[in-house]
Design a protein around this motif. Structure first.
Motif, PDB file in Angstrom:
ATOM      1  N   LYS A  56       9.894   1.342   3.291  1.00  0.00           N
ATOM      2  CA  LYS A  56       9.242   1.769   2.039  1.00  0.00           C
ATOM      3  C   LYS A  56       7.818   2.255   2.307  1.00  0.00           C
ATOM      4  O   LYS A  56       7.400   3.306   1.813  1.00  0.00           O
ATOM      5  CB  LYS A  56       9.245   0.612   1.014  1.00  0.00           C
ATOM      6  N   THR A  57       7.078   1.482   3.099  1.00  0.00           N
ATOM      7  CA  THR A  57       5.702   1.880   3.404  1.00  0.00           C
ATOM      8  C   THR A  57       5.696   3.103   4.324  1.00  0.00           C
ATOM      9  O   THR A  57       4.876   4.013   4.159  1.00  0.00           O
ATOM     10  CB  THR A  57       4.918   0.714   4.047  1.00  0.00           C
ATOM     11  N   THR A  58       6.626   3.139   5.261  1.00  0.00           N
ATOM     12  CA  THR A  58       6.743   4.289   6.168  1.00  0.00           C
ATOM     13  C   THR A  58       6.951   5.576   5.368  1.00  0.00           C
ATOM     14  O   THR A  58       6.300   6.596   5.607  1.00  0.00           O
ATOM     15  CB  THR A  58       7.933   4.068   7.131  1.00  0.00           C
ATOM     16  N   SER A  91      -1.626   1.561   4.246  1.00  0.00           N
ATOM     17  CA  SER A  91      -1.050   0.305   4.718  1.00  0.00           C
ATOM     18  C   SER A  91      -0.352  -0.344   3.541  1.00  0.00           C
ATOM     19  O   SER A  91      -0.460   0.111   2.416  1.00  0.00           O
ATOM     20  CB  SER A  91      -2.138  -0.600   5.266  1.00  0.00           C
ATOM     21  N   SER A  92       0.359  -1.421   3.824  1.00  0.00           N
ATOM     22  CA  SER A  92       1.070  -2.081   2.735  1.00  0.00           C
ATOM     23  C   SER A  92       0.065  -2.811   1.860  1.00  0.00           C
ATOM     24  O   SER A  92      -0.752  -3.577   2.365  1.00  0.00           O
ATOM     25  CB  SER A  92       2.104  -3.053   3.297  1.00  0.00           C
ATOM     26  N   PRO A  93       0.077  -2.570   0.556  1.00  0.00           N
ATOM     27  CA  PRO A  93      -0.904  -3.244  -0.297  1.00  0.00           C
ATOM     28  C   PRO A  93      -0.445  -4.624  -0.735  1.00  0.00           C
ATOM     29  O   PRO A  93      -0.896  -5.146  -1.735  1.00  0.00           O
ATOM     30  CB  PRO A  93      -1.018  -2.295  -1.497  1.00  0.00           C
ATOM     31  N   PHE A  99       1.733   0.966  -5.308  1.00  0.00           N
ATOM     32  CA  PHE A  99       1.956  -0.415  -5.768  1.00  0.00           C
ATOM     33  C   PHE A  99       2.892  -1.128  -4.805  1.00  0.00           C
ATOM     34  O   PHE A  99       3.775  -0.502  -4.201  1.00  0.00           O
ATOM     35  CB  PHE A  99       2.640  -0.422  -7.142  1.00  0.00           C
ATOM     36  N   ASP A 100       2.712  -2.430  -4.663  1.00  0.00           N
ATOM     37  CA  ASP A 100       3.656  -3.261  -3.915  1.00  0.00           C
ATOM     38  C   ASP A 100       3.837  -4.540  -4.730  1.00  0.00           C
ATOM     39  O   ASP A 100       2.929  -5.365  -4.814  1.00  0.00           O
ATOM     40  CB  ASP A 100       3.115  -3.571  -2.521  1.00  0.00           C
ATOM     41  N   LEU A 101       4.985  -4.681  -5.338  1.00  0.00           N
ATOM     42  CA  LEU A 101       5.179  -5.790  -6.284  1.00  0.00           C
ATOM     43  C   LEU A 101       5.814  -7.011  -5.626  1.00  0.00           C
ATOM     44  O   LEU A 101       6.266  -7.916  -6.316  1.00  0.00           O
ATOM     45  CB  LEU A 101       6.048  -5.314  -7.465  1.00  0.00           C
ATOM     46  N   VAL A 152       6.017   2.855  -6.099  1.00  0.00           N
ATOM     47  CA  VAL A 152       6.114   1.409  -6.313  1.00  0.00           C
ATOM     48  C   VAL A 152       7.100   0.796  -5.321  1.00  0.00           C
ATOM     49  O   VAL A 152       8.299   1.068  -5.390  1.00  0.00           O
ATOM     50  CB  VAL A 152       6.592   1.091  -7.743  1.00  0.00           C
ATOM     51  N   GLU A 153       6.572  -0.019  -4.375  1.00  0.00           N
ATOM     52  CA  GLU A 153       7.473  -0.774  -3.497  1.00  0.00           C
ATOM     53  C   GLU A 153       7.938  -2.020  -4.242  1.00  0.00           C
ATOM     54  O   GLU A 153       7.204  -2.584  -5.028  1.00  0.00           O
ATOM     55  CB  GLU A 153       6.739  -1.192  -2.209  1.00  0.00           C
ATOM     56  N   TRP A 154       9.151  -2.450  -3.977  1.00  0.00           N
ATOM     57  CA  TRP A 154       9.752  -3.606  -4.661  1.00  0.00           C
ATOM     58  C   TRP A 154       9.788  -3.393  -6.177  1.00  0.00           C
ATOM     59  O   TRP A 154       9.527  -4.297  -6.956  1.00  0.00           O
ATOM     60  CB  TRP A 154       9.000  -4.898  -4.326  1.00  0.00           C
TER      61      TRP A 154
END
Ligand code: ATP
Ligand code: MG
Length: 189
Positions: A49-51, A67-69, A106-108, A134-136
């Motif tokens: 997802k971040t990639t 980077s992953s938040p 976003f990273d939930l 939006v990740e997750w």
């Protein structure tokens, strides 16, 4: 792109064979965005997802490191001017113009209760004119506007990922069709 006219959804299935290819797919999608898009990324830990988001940012002309938040829920990246080209009509010249689109990443993963989204004022972003990734996203499923592009990533092997793109709404179906044209040039390269 497969179209289901009743629900106005379109789907596209792509296999990525490397993290570089996943980034490139993100890049191609990013370069097609006009602002106001909502992209929902789902898939377990380490699916890419971040990639994908890193490539997407590049496609938007953003060169900061993405980077992953995870610990902050939201990271914001300032828009950089980049050129978007109108898809050419046969026999007509391509138009192009410059835009600067901010990216809201976003990273939930650490969201305990979907209601927090309201307290944090996140809804404004989803209906705003920037680009939201939006990740997750499935952690807050009931909040998403009806129209969006969902990207479900699953593991096929250590280095292979299945990406299922599901577009809802006419705008996102159009986007997915343009993306397919772009992406297939990528996949075969
Ligand atoms: N085809 C591929 N596409 C994307 N990543 C791949 C692929 N093959 C291997 N990888 C590796 O898988 C990992 C994906 O990590 P990434 O941080 O992008 O996942 P994520 O879905 O954001 O995870 P998290 O849920 O922890 O945020 C990286 O180490 C990447 O190198
Ligand atoms: Mg991530």
């Amino acid at each position: 792109v497969k179209k289901n006219s009743q629900e106005e959804t379109c789907t596209l299935d792509i296999i990525s064979h490397s993290s570089t290819q996943t980034q490139r797919l993100g890049n191609r999608l990013g370069s097609l965005l006009r602002g106001g898009e909502l992209l929902l990324l789902d898939g377990r830990l380490g699916m890419g997802k971040t990639t994908f988001t890193q490539g997407l940012a590049q496609g938007l002309g953003i060169h900061e490191v993405i980077s992953s938040p995870t610990f902050t829920l939201l990271k914001e990246y300032g828009g950089q001017p980049h050129t978007i080209a109108e898809p050419g009509q046969p026999g007509r010249q391509k138009a192009s113009w410059q835009v600067s689109l901010p990216l809201y990443h976003f990273d939930l993963y650490r969201l305990d209760d979907p209601e927090e989204m309201l307290d944090l004022g996140f809804e404004d972003y989803f209906y705003g004119s920037g680009v939201c990734v939006v990740e997750w996203a499935d952690k807050a499923d009931k909040f998403w506007p009806a129209e969006r592009l969902r990207i479900q990533m699953k593991m096929l092997s250590e280095t292979k990922r299945g990406l299922l793109f599901v577009a809802t709404g006419a705008h996102y179906c159009e986007l997915l069709k343009l993306f397919q044209k772009n992406a297939y040039a990528t996949v075969s390269s």
